[in-house]
Design an enzyme around this catalytic site. Structure first.
Site, PDB file in Angstrom:
ATOM      1  N   HIS A 161     -51.460  50.551  25.372  1.00 57.47           N
ATOM      2  CA  HIS A 161     -51.466  49.080  25.386  1.00 57.47           C
ATOM      3  C   HIS A 161     -52.739  48.566  26.073  1.00 57.47           C
ATOM      4  O   HIS A 161     -52.681  47.935  27.130  1.00 57.47           O
ATOM      5  CB  HIS A 161     -50.210  48.641  26.148  1.00 57.47           C
ATOM      6  CG  HIS A 161     -49.828  47.209  26.012  1.00 57.47           C
ATOM      7  ND1 HIS A 161     -50.676  46.170  26.287  1.00 57.47           N
ATOM      8  CD2 HIS A 161     -48.656  46.646  25.645  1.00 57.47           C
ATOM      9  CE1 HIS A 161     -50.034  45.025  26.102  1.00 57.47           C
ATOM     10  NE2 HIS A 161     -48.805  45.290  25.707  1.00 57.47           N
TER      11      HIS A 161
ATOM     12  N   GLU B 294     -54.061  47.557  20.710  1.00 54.55           N
ATOM     13  CA  GLU B 294     -53.200  48.668  21.082  1.00 54.55           C
ATOM     14  C   GLU B 294     -53.001  49.626  19.915  1.00 54.55           C
ATOM     15  O   GLU B 294     -52.697  49.191  18.800  1.00 54.55           O
ATOM     16  CB  GLU B 294     -51.838  48.105  21.527  1.00 54.55           C
ATOM     17  CG  GLU B 294     -51.985  46.982  22.546  1.00 54.55           C
ATOM     18  CD  GLU B 294     -50.732  46.130  22.684  1.00 54.55           C
ATOM     19  OE1 GLU B 294     -49.623  46.673  22.533  1.00 54.55           O
ATOM     20  OE2 GLU B 294     -50.863  44.927  22.926  1.00 54.55           O
TER      21      GLU B 294
HETATM   22  O1  LIG Z   1     -45.429  42.092  30.238  1.00 57.47           O
HETATM   23  P1  LIG Z   1     -45.421  43.433  29.615  1.00 57.47           P
HETATM   24  O2  LIG Z   1     -44.078  44.081  29.661  1.00 57.47           O
HETATM   25  O3  LIG Z   1     -46.471  44.322  30.192  1.00 57.47           O
HETATM   26  O4  LIG Z   1     -45.788  43.238  28.109  1.00 57.47           O
HETATM   27  C1  LIG Z   1     -46.911  42.539  27.733  1.00 57.47           C
HETATM   28  C2  LIG Z   1     -46.841  42.122  26.280  1.00 57.47           C
HETATM   29  O5  LIG Z   1     -47.009  43.266  25.491  1.00 57.47           O
HETATM   30  C3  LIG Z   1     -47.145  42.990  24.110  1.00 57.47           C
HETATM   31  O6  LIG Z   1     -47.359  44.184  23.413  1.00 57.47           O
HETATM   32  C4  LIG Z   1     -45.874  42.347  23.636  1.00 57.47           C
HETATM   33  O7  LIG Z   1     -45.990  42.088  22.277  1.00 57.47           O
HETATM   34  C5  LIG Z   1     -45.633  41.087  24.429  1.00 57.47           C
HETATM   35  O8  LIG Z   1     -44.452  40.469  23.999  1.00 57.47           O
HETATM   36  C6  LIG Z   1     -45.569  41.406  25.913  1.00 57.47           C
HETATM   37  O9  LIG Z   1     -45.408  40.251  26.664  1.00 57.47           O
END
Ligand SMILES: O=P(O)(O)OC[C@H]1O[C@@H](O)[C@H](O)[C@@H](O)[C@@H]1O
Length: 286
Positions: free
Chosen positions: A160, A262
């Site tokens: 991510h 990602e």
């Molecule tokens: O806040 P997190 O759990 O690290 O996720 C961040 C974001 O990650 C993204 O991949 C999602 O599509 C979002 O919905 C999410 O808010």
């Protein structure tokens, strides 16, 4: 010729006293990886400056996820199943299993096995390995999952990656034209991408299916190549102002400072038979 001595890569206390591995390649390229989540939080290519966003408000505690760098998503991407958002392993303590320098890179591998707690959420035995190699203008991150249980299992996953950008208004993502995508920011509706360059004029939260091996993060002064292997899908995410304001670990205008691109396996979960191993990677070129 023998590789140069590993004089500069080391495990040191990071923010919140959490241990982090600092990799320094012979040419000066650097990366930092916290054992908490095996999360890469910094990448500085040999000829450049920091390429990852890391929130100034990020918590560095064992019960929180680090906001920035490369959170490792496994065994569930997003909320596509019953597990916590983005799975379990970004909140777990990984161990350093190997670190070395070659003539032109520094690398480290991190390992994690299932625990009593992970099996309470997801009743499978696994070995996760994250290999990070930095050198020159490249960072390669490879996630490998081995099914160490007696039954098959399936999972979704992703790397991510939060890229640091100079100006959201002039940043685009290229290479996804013509692909089918799911628009998670607008009711999970499917569309086909018509734009040559994806712009960020509002919340963008899209899963592009069967994405090409390479996409580009384009800024006026530089382009970052993002290559994926083993991950079929590409997610592009920026929360824009309103959603950004809902995150306690982001400053109100932080949405202008990052774009996530990602490498992900979402639409077709990875199936692993007992003993089977899968790997997926994201390689970044500055
Ligand atoms: O806040 P997190 O759990 O690290 O996720 C961040 C974001 O990650 C993204 O991949 C999602 O599509 C979002 O919905 C999410 O808010």
């Amino acid at each position: 010729m023998n590789p140069p001595p590993d004089f500069s890569s080391s495990l040191v206390p990071g923010a919140g006293n959490l241990p982090k591995q600092v990799l320094v390649a012979p040419d000066g390229a650097r990366a930092e990886i916290y054992l908490h989540g095996a999360q890469v939080t910094s990448w500085i290519p040999a000829s450049g400056s920091e390429r990852f966003f890391l929130s100034r408000l990020s918590q560095f505690t064992t019960d929180a996820t680090i906001r920035g760098g490369i959170p490792v998503v496994f065994p569930q991407f997003g909320l596509t199943g019953p597990l916590p958002l983005h799975g379990l392993v970004r909140l777990m303590p990984w161990e350093l299993s190997d670190a070395k320098n070659s003539t032109d890179t520094a690398s480290a591998t991190f390992r994690l096995r299932d625990t009593d707690d992970s099996r309470r959420h997801w009743p499978h035995a696994f070995l996760a390995e994250l290999a990070v190699v930095v050198g020159g203008n490249q960072l390669a991150v490879t996630l490998a999952i081995t099914n160490t249980s007696a039954e098959p299992f399936a999972f979704t996953s992703g790397l991510h990656t939060y890229f640091s950008i100079a100006d959201l208004a002039t940043t685009t993502v290229a290479g996804l034209t013509g692909l089918r995508y799911c628009d998670a920011a607008a009711g999970w509706v499917d569309h086909q991408e018509t734009a040559a360059h994806i712009e960020f004029t509002g919340e963008v939260n899209r899963i592009y299916f069967d994405a090409p091996a390479e996409v580009r993060l384009v800024e006026p002064h530089r382009t970052t190549l993002i290559r994926a292997a083993g991950f079929a899908d590409t997610v592009v995410w920026n929360p824009a102002a309103a959603k950004c304001a809902t995150f306690s670990d982001l400053e109100p205008d932080d949405y202008r400072r990052f774009v996530c691109v990602e490498a992900a396996a979402i639409a077709k979960p990875i199936q692993l038979a007992p003993g089977e191993r899968w790997q997926g990677s994201q390689t970044l070129l500055a």
